[in-house]
Design a protein around this motif. Structure first.
Motif, PDB file in Angstrom:
ATOM      1  N   ALA A   3       0.860  -1.188   0.000  1.00 56.17           N
ATOM      2  CA  ALA A   3       0.000   0.000   0.000  1.00 56.17           C
ATOM      3  C   ALA A   3       0.891   1.231   0.000  1.00 56.17           C
ATOM      4  CB  ALA A   3      -0.891   0.015   1.231  1.00 56.17           C
ATOM      5  N   MET A   4       0.452   2.271  -0.710  1.00 56.06           N
ATOM      6  CA  MET A   4       1.188   3.540  -0.679  1.00 56.06           C
ATOM      7  C   MET A   4       0.327   4.610  -0.024  1.00 56.06           C
ATOM      8  SD  MET A   4       2.759   5.824  -3.799  1.00 56.06           S
ATOM      9  CE  MET A   4       4.096   4.738  -4.254  1.00 56.06           C
ATOM     10  N   ILE A   5       0.907   5.300   0.962  1.00 54.34           N
ATOM     11  CA  ILE A   5       0.203   6.425   1.592  1.00 54.34           C
ATOM     12  C   ILE A   5       0.807   7.700   1.012  1.00 54.34           C
ATOM     13  CG2 ILE A   5      -0.324   7.589   3.780  1.00 54.34           C
ATOM     14  CD1 ILE A   5       0.348   4.813   5.149  1.00 54.34           C
ATOM     15  N   ILE A   6      -0.006   8.466   0.273  1.00 50.66           N
ATOM     16  CA  ILE A   6       0.477   9.727  -0.302  1.00 50.66           C
ATOM     17  C   ILE A   6      -0.039  10.862   0.590  1.00 50.66           C
ATOM     18  CG2 ILE A   6       0.410  11.260  -2.309  1.00 50.66           C
ATOM     19  CD1 ILE A   6       0.056   8.773  -4.077  1.00 50.66           C
ATOM     20  N   ALA A   7       0.900  11.518   1.296  1.00 51.26           N
ATOM     21  CA  ALA A   7       0.512  12.515   2.301  1.00 51.26           C
ATOM     22  C   ALA A   7       1.014  13.894   1.911  1.00 51.26           C
ATOM     23  CB  ALA A   7       1.085  12.120   3.655  1.00 51.26           C
ATOM     24  N   ASN A   8       0.123  14.884   1.976  1.00 48.61           N
ATOM     25  CA  ASN A   8       0.530  16.270   1.726  1.00 48.61           C
ATOM     26  C   ASN A   8       0.628  16.996   3.074  1.00 48.61           C
ATOM     27  OD1 ASN A   8       0.776  18.958   1.153  1.00 48.61           O
ATOM     28  ND2 ASN A   8      -0.790  18.984  -0.460  1.00 48.61           N
ATOM     29  N   GLN A  50       1.534   7.085  -9.986  1.00 46.40           N
ATOM     30  CA  GLN A  50       1.919   6.329 -11.194  1.00 46.40           C
ATOM     31  C   GLN A  50       2.899   5.219 -10.836  1.00 46.40           C
ATOM     32  OE1 GLN A  50       3.277   9.482 -13.737  1.00 46.40           O
ATOM     33  NE2 GLN A  50       1.284   9.668 -14.764  1.00 46.40           N
ATOM     34  N   ASP A  51       3.853   5.527  -9.951  1.00 42.47           N
ATOM     35  CA  ASP A  51       4.815   4.489  -9.508  1.00 42.47           C
ATOM     36  C   ASP A  51       4.077   3.343  -8.832  1.00 42.47           C
ATOM     37  OD1 ASP A  51       6.848   6.014 -10.441  1.00 42.47           O
ATOM     38  OD2 ASP A  51       7.463   6.793  -8.469  1.00 42.47           O
ATOM     39  N   ALA A  52       3.083   3.673  -8.001  1.00 42.03           N
ATOM     40  CA  ALA A  52       2.328   2.630  -7.291  1.00 42.03           C
ATOM     41  C   ALA A  52       1.618   1.709  -8.291  1.00 42.03           C
ATOM     42  CB  ALA A  52       1.307   3.270  -6.344  1.00 42.03           C
ATOM     43  N   CYS A  53       1.106   2.306  -9.373  1.00 43.88           N
ATOM     44  CA  CYS A  53       0.396   1.506 -10.391  1.00 43.88           C
ATOM     45  C   CYS A  53       1.363   0.573 -11.109  1.00 43.88           C
ATOM     46  CB  CYS A  53      -0.279   2.409 -11.415  1.00 43.88           C
ATOM     47  SG  CYS A  53      -1.566   3.456 -10.726  1.00 43.88           S
ATOM     48  N   THR A  54       2.499   1.111 -11.524  1.00 41.83           N
ATOM     49  CA  THR A  54       3.427   0.287 -12.313  1.00 41.83           C
ATOM     50  C   THR A  54       4.183  -0.695 -11.425  1.00 41.83           C
ATOM     51  OG1 THR A  54       5.011   2.088 -12.209  1.00 41.83           O
ATOM     52  CG2 THR A  54       3.711   1.933 -14.214  1.00 41.83           C
ATOM     53  N   SER A  55       4.219  -0.468 -10.107  1.00 40.51           N
ATOM     54  CA  SER A  55       4.911  -1.406  -9.202  1.00 40.51           C
ATOM     55  C   SER A  55       3.924  -2.342  -8.509  1.00 40.51           C
ATOM     56  CB  SER A  55       5.724  -0.648  -8.154  1.00 40.51           C
ATOM     57  OG  SER A  55       6.496   0.334  -8.756  1.00 40.51           O
ATOM     58  N   ASP A  56       2.731  -2.457  -9.070  1.00 39.52           N
ATOM     59  CA  ASP A  56       1.769  -3.457  -8.605  1.00 39.52           C
ATOM     60  C   ASP A  56       1.291  -3.274  -7.169  1.00 39.52           C
ATOM     61  OD1 ASP A  56       0.431  -5.335  -9.989  1.00 39.52           O
ATOM     62  OD2 ASP A  56       1.562  -7.027  -9.167  1.00 39.52           O
ATOM     63  N   PHE A  57       1.152  -2.046  -6.717  1.00 44.22           N
ATOM     64  CA  PHE A  57       0.574  -1.804  -5.384  1.00 44.22           C
ATOM     65  C   PHE A  57      -0.913  -2.177  -5.418  1.00 44.22           C
ATOM     66  CE2 PHE A  57       4.482   0.190  -4.583  1.00 44.22           C
ATOM     67  CZ  PHE A  57       4.562   0.565  -3.254  1.00 44.22           C
TER      68      PHE A  57
END
Ligand SMILES: Nc1ncnc2c1ncn2[C@@H]1O[C@H](COP(=O)(O)OP(=O)(O)OP(=O)(O)O)[C@@H](O)[C@H]1O
Length: 294
Positions: A3-8, A50-57
């Motif tokens: 899972a990727m948590i994208i935090a601003n 985009q990285d999460a998509c291409t790295s199969d997250f």
């Protein structure tokens, strides 16, 4: 599962980082290994996603306001593998979360991440970018650029409503041509809206017909009207009955093109969009979002 948590860190009350441990813990219980990505500038969220998509997250969580969420979704939409999306709203308006009934309280939204309940939600294509809520054309559409960060902090969503009403009373119209599916509307318009969801600027009754997963753009053309009719339209909006007004044209479309002889700019999910002419299209049920049941 990843899972990727994208935090601003700059969103809302600038407290995104306080929630990260709590999110990691809940995702761990669901069997996810979390990677935390903190945004520093515009487009970081798009690139991370985009990285999460291409790295199969398997899951991406957007922790921030509508801006961060839009950037995240823009990173997701064109990919072949699209992870599930979790939303923890920290912004002032949080329209997309409202439309999906995701709790506006961050702690409750984090608890929801444990749920397996998801909804496949429509995304709108607007020229070469994407939107999730609404495109507006007309004076009120430009009004949101006049809302200062101070007004936003003090008044929240109301700042947009007040600024918008101020503009509506100026009663400026524009000649529009709207080509939609196989049809066409031409005339002078005070405001044109193409909505994917019912929530705009924190106001949940503007476009009540729009469902997040019906594959349609819900379009409302407010025609040239006098001040008395305008008051009637304003109250119709408050009642959620805009489409019943005689000076309002309502239709649905899967794709449309808007043009004008005037150099009009557009408002796309609250941000300034391209100048007319513009083309829009629905990508039906395109992203999978964790939402509450019912
Ligand atoms: N570390 C950062 N510092 C400043 N700006 C950032 C940072 N990271 C991302 N951004 C930019 O901040 C923009 C606004 O973020 P976001 O919408 O999440 O917060 P907000 O403005 O508080 O929310 P809202 O618009 O709902 O009030 C993002 O679109 C992004 O381009």
């Amino acid at each position: 599962m990843k899972a990727m948590i994208i935090a601003n860190p700059s969103s809302g009350k600038e407290n995104a980082l306080e929630y990260i441990e709590q999110i990691e813990a809940i995702l761990k219980e669901k069997g996810y290994d979390s990677t935390v990505k903190k945004t520093e500038k515009e487009l970081d969220a798009t690139n991370f996603c985009q990285d999460a998509c291409t790295s199969d997250f398997g899951l991406v969580v957007s922790l921030g306001g509508d801006g961060t969420l839009h950037e995240t979704i823009n990173g997701l939409v064109d990919q072949v593998h699209r992870p599930k999306l979790g939303i923890v709203p920290l912004g002032t308006v949080n329209d997309f979360a409202r439309a999906l009934n995701i709790p506006l309280d961050p702690d409750e939204a984090i608890s929801l991440l444990a749920s397996d309940n998801t909804k496949n939600v429509d995304i709108g294509k607007f020229n070469d970018r994407y939107f999730v809520n609404i495109v507006a054309v007309g004076a009120i559409a430009e009004a949101t650029y006049d809302v200062t960060p101070e007004q936003k902090t003090k008044l929240g969503p109301l700042a947009y409503v007040l600024e918008g009403l101020k503009e509506l009373t100026s009663n400026r119209t524009y000649p529009l041509t709207i080509e939609y599916d196989e049809k066409k509307w031409e005339g002078d318009s005070l405001l044109f809206l193409a909505a994917l969801t019912r929530s705009t600027g924190g106001f949940e009754k503007l476009t009540p017909e729009a469902r997040v997963d019906d594959g349609m753009l819900h379009c409302y053309v407010i025609k040239q009207v006098n001040m008395i009719r305008l008051a009637s339209i304003a109250t119709a909006i408050l009642r959620g009955e805009l489409k019943e007004e005689e000076d309002v044209e309502y239709f649905t479309a899967k794709r449309l093109k808007v043009s004008s002889q005037d150099p009009l700019v557009t408002n796309v999910d609250g941000e300034q969009g391209d100048q007319l002419p513009v083309e829009m299209e629905v990508k039906p049920s395109h992203i999978q979002v964790i939402v509450p049941e019912n």
